[in-house]
Enzyme design. Sequence first.
Site, PDB file in Angstrom:
ATOM      1  N   GLU A  69      40.798  36.770  46.191  1.00 54.63           N
ATOM      2  CA  GLU A  69      40.186  37.368  45.172  1.00 54.63           C
ATOM      3  C   GLU A  69      40.840  38.290  43.968  1.00 54.63           C
ATOM      4  OE1 GLU A  69      37.028  37.629  45.395  1.00 54.63           O
ATOM      5  OE2 GLU A  69      36.156  35.760  47.190  1.00 54.63           O
ATOM      6  N   ASN A 107      40.244  38.599  40.635  1.00 55.52           N
ATOM      7  CA  ASN A 107      39.840  39.452  39.415  1.00 55.52           C
ATOM      8  C   ASN A 107      40.998  40.099  38.831  1.00 55.52           C
ATOM      9  OD1 ASN A 107      37.721  39.723  41.234  1.00 55.52           O
ATOM     10  ND2 ASN A 107      38.384  41.829  42.756  1.00 55.52           N
ATOM     11  N   ARG A 110      29.519  35.547  39.586  1.00 59.96           N
ATOM     12  CA  ARG A 110      31.084  36.578  40.287  1.00 59.96           C
ATOM     13  C   ARG A 110      29.524  36.834  40.921  1.00 59.96           C
ATOM     14  NH1 ARG A 110      34.699  34.307  39.800  1.00 59.96           N
ATOM     15  NH2 ARG A 110      35.433  36.524  41.286  1.00 59.96           N
TER      16      ARG A 110
HETATM   17  N1  LIG Z   1      41.816  43.357  38.347  1.00 55.36           N
HETATM   18  C1  LIG Z   1      40.224  44.150  37.333  1.00 55.36           C
HETATM   19  N2  LIG Z   1      40.869  44.602  36.608  1.00 55.36           N
HETATM   20  C2  LIG Z   1      39.341  45.374  36.833  1.00 55.36           C
HETATM   21  N3  LIG Z   1      38.295  45.269  36.578  1.00 55.36           N
HETATM   22  C3  LIG Z   1      37.925  44.668  37.772  1.00 55.36           C
HETATM   23  C4  LIG Z   1      39.189  44.084  38.966  1.00 55.36           C
HETATM   24  N4  LIG Z   1      38.945  44.138  39.765  1.00 55.36           N
HETATM   25  C5  LIG Z   1      38.061  44.267  40.086  1.00 55.36           C
HETATM   26  N5  LIG Z   1      36.898  44.599  39.335  1.00 55.36           N
HETATM   27  C6  LIG Z   1      35.622  45.180  38.494  1.00 55.36           C
HETATM   28  O1  LIG Z   1      35.480  45.574  40.009  1.00 55.36           O
HETATM   29  C7  LIG Z   1      33.998  44.670  39.966  1.00 55.36           C
HETATM   30  C8  LIG Z   1      33.697  44.285  41.564  1.00 55.36           C
HETATM   31  O2  LIG Z   1      34.798  43.063  41.678  1.00 55.36           O
HETATM   32  P1  LIG Z   1      33.941  42.224  42.723  1.00 55.36           P
HETATM   33  O3  LIG Z   1      33.838  42.957  44.317  1.00 55.36           O
HETATM   34  O4  LIG Z   1      35.571  41.022  43.472  1.00 55.36           O
HETATM   35  O5  LIG Z   1      33.659  41.587  42.307  1.00 55.36           O
HETATM   36  P2  LIG Z   1      33.288  40.068  41.122  1.00 55.36           P
HETATM   37  O6  LIG Z   1      34.588  39.925  41.155  1.00 55.36           O
HETATM   38  O7  LIG Z   1      32.341  38.592  42.128  1.00 55.36           O
HETATM   39  O8  LIG Z   1      32.726  40.655  40.455  1.00 55.36           O
HETATM   40  C9  LIG Z   1      33.880  43.517  38.756  1.00 55.36           C
HETATM   41  O9  LIG Z   1      33.141  42.264  38.578  1.00 55.36           O
HETATM   42  C10 LIG Z   1      34.508  44.297  38.039  1.00 55.36           C
HETATM   43  O10 LIG Z   1      34.027  45.188  36.847  1.00 55.36           O
HETATM   44 MG   LIG Z   2      35.895  39.800  41.980  1.00 51.10          MG
END
Ligand SMILES: Nc1ncnc2c1ncn2[C@@H]1O[C@H](COP(=O)(O)OP(=O)(O)O)[C@@H](O)[C@H]1O
Ligand SMILES: [Mg+2]
Lengths: 77, 147, 147
Positions: free
Chosen positions: B48, B52, B106
Amino acid sequence: AGEIKRFLRDNGAIKVSRILKQNGYQISKAKEALLHKYGREATLDELADYTGLCVEDIVMATEANREVESIQQTICG
Amino acid sequence: MNSANEMNVEFDSVAKNESFARVIVASFITSTNPTLEEVSDIKTAVSEAVTNAIIHGYEKGAGKIWIRTVVEDRSVYIEVRDKGIGIADVKQAMEPLFTTKPEEERSGMGFSFMEAFMDRLEVESAAGEGTVVKMWKEIGAPAPHYE
Amino acid sequence: MNSANEMNVEFDSVAKNESFARVIVASFITSTNPTLEEVSDIKTAVSEAVTNAIIHGYEKGAGKIWIRTVVEDRSVYIEVRDKGIGIADVKQAMEPLFTTKPEEERSGMGFSFMEAFMDRLEVESAAGEGTVVKMWKEIGAPAPHYE
Ligand SMILES: Nc1ncnc2c1ncn2[C@@H]1O[C@H](COP(=O)(O)OP(=O)(O)O)[C@@H](O)[C@H]1O
Ligand SMILES: [Mg+2]
Ligand SMILES: Nc1ncnc2c1ncn2[C@@H]1O[C@H](COP(=O)(O)OP(=O)(O)O)[C@@H](O)[C@H]1O
Ligand SMILES: [Mg+2]
């Protein structure tokens, strides 16, 4: 549902080392079978196809079994 | 065998390296003698975090991802780092179902999974500054109770 | 899939990380679709280089070891680096059976194995400067003929 949960929990208690050993056995059988079939060494993709394991699991299993082998060699030698 | 063991790995931000990331963490922590379930929890959390970094951090463009893992006895610490776009509001991003990319199917559950499968999660990020995800897990601890 | 994929890993100079080093290199090169023999050749070469870094480079003391791997199509490039004591006479060190640690049942065949199992080997070192071992292998090439 309780049954399934208990099954998953029991299953979850299995040590990775044991799974790797089991996979290693399956992989070495697959390797022999494919050598016989193609007349050459099988590639990782072919072994993955044949065993249903992913290539990463194959790599980890062969490493785990290498360790077992070398331990046995030390004991005997 | 009781002293800490540490590794740092850097790899390209491409989808095919997700499985590589899972394997290296899994193989680095074998000395803790984990169960299949514990390894699978850790692999899910790493997946995960790496996904991301690839999808949100670098928006599928070129970039580097770093994973640091420290093992001491049966304690596992994992850090996943990118130098991508960062997160302006970390608290909001960590809320279940929150996603900035709904069009890509997502689920918005990435951070919730990391929290559920690990013992502790910390996220450090700011807009334009990249993101660091820090995760801790004790191997051999009584299994947490998932509802 | 044709562009190069690169990883860099840093880990502690301890014996239990030898197996980790083999697994990360092996799992990083799976995209070249090697046979188990080819994987095993590469693991052996990596093992020998990492063992040398631990035993000779750092003389079993504390230190860091770095592995860089680049994969492009079916070409594999591996670099094993330490900042240990280095080698004064590289040509002599690479001769079969040459060892500076005969008391430890070292065979003196480490560099010879790396040469045999890989397509090409280069060693850069100087006394006090650490050592870099560079190795190349083409996956899917006709098997070399060992005498
Ligand atoms: N490494 C990252 N860099 C930039 N934004 C991130 C990162 N990880 C997460 N995010 C932000 O946090 C939100 C939530 O992440 P997550 O819970 O993994 O849900 P998803 O990946 O399904 O959108 C993402 O939609 C994004 O906007
Ligand atoms: Mg994610
Ligand atoms: N990373 C290294 N740092 C310092 N010396 C090294 C290193 N690698 C190899 N050497 C030197 O080269 C010699 C030959 O290495 P090798 O062929 O692997 O044989 P062995 O390890 O059995 O001695 C070693 O005995 C050592 O003197
Ligand atoms: Mg040697």
